[in-house]
Write a protein that holds these residues in place. Sequence first.
Motif, PDB file in Angstrom:
ATOM      1  N   LYS A  28      98.330   9.728  85.356  1.00 60.18           N
ATOM      2  CA  LYS A  28      98.140  10.486  86.600  1.00 60.18           C
ATOM      3  C   LYS A  28      97.464  11.826  86.308  1.00 60.18           C
ATOM      4  CE  LYS A  28     100.459  12.374  90.625  1.00 60.18           C
ATOM      5  NZ  LYS A  28     101.723  12.663  91.295  1.00 60.18           N
ATOM      6  N   VAL A  46      93.794  11.247  85.867  1.00 59.91           N
ATOM      7  CA  VAL A  46      93.135  11.021  87.156  1.00 59.91           C
ATOM      8  C   VAL A  46      92.910  12.362  87.858  1.00 59.91           C
ATOM      9  CG1 VAL A  46      93.456  10.035  89.474  1.00 59.91           C
ATOM     10  CG2 VAL A  46      94.013   8.671  87.450  1.00 59.91           C
ATOM     11  N   LEU A  55      97.331   3.564  88.960  1.00 58.85           N
ATOM     12  CA  LEU A  55      96.702   4.740  88.365  1.00 58.85           C
ATOM     13  C   LEU A  55      95.478   4.363  87.528  1.00 58.85           C
ATOM     14  CD1 LEU A  55      99.874   6.811  87.466  1.00 58.85           C
ATOM     15  CD2 LEU A  55      98.162   7.340  89.235  1.00 58.85           C
ATOM     16  N   GLN A  74      92.799   3.898  90.037  1.00 53.98           N
ATOM     17  CA  GLN A  74      92.373   5.194  90.560  1.00 53.98           C
ATOM     18  C   GLN A  74      91.513   5.945  89.551  1.00 53.98           C
ATOM     19  OE1 GLN A  74      92.725   6.330  93.788  1.00 53.98           O
ATOM     20  NE2 GLN A  74      93.324   4.179  93.954  1.00 53.98           N
ATOM     21  N   LYS A  75      91.818   5.777  88.280  1.00 55.03           N
ATOM     22  CA  LYS A  75      91.010   6.426  87.243  1.00 55.03           C
ATOM     23  C   LYS A  75      89.584   5.877  87.260  1.00 55.03           C
ATOM     24  CE  LYS A  75      90.989   7.677  82.374  1.00 55.03           C
ATOM     25  NZ  LYS A  75      91.679   7.574  81.085  1.00 55.03           N
TER      26      LYS A  75
END
Length: 143
Positions: free
Chosen positions: A32, A35, A115, A118-119
């Motif tokens: 997280k 990101v 995650l 999302q990265k």
Amino acid sequence: MRLIFTYFTILSTALILFSCSGEQVDENQILKDEVIAIHDEVMPYMGDLKSLRKKINEKSEVLEEQDSVVNSEKVLELKLLAKDLDDAFEGMFVWMRQFKNSYEEMGEEEIKSYLQEQKVLVSKVRDDINRSMAAAKEELEGV
């Protein structure tokens, strides 16, 4: 002696399980943080994207006023570059609107998968921003 061995085995197993689950949480927090770091790296460029788009549009308008027929290819190229800048700008806000900051209903593996996705998404946003800004700056160097 056997009681001590059993106690030691139970304690060791509990410690291993606890440390493994802690590693997963730490791994997800690290992911997280990565990101968010990618987001934070390019978020300050939002104003630059708009400024570069304005300059590219101004250059396009000047060329169009000079001779719209002769400069039509260059004008089209500049308009596409302005659109890339707008798309990169919008891409950041689209990503931010869909990013979940709370994972209460997800398991650890779901969080990790989310995650990781999302990265990838925010990395594309970063790459689009950097690419479009570099192209605009290169175009404007002579101006």
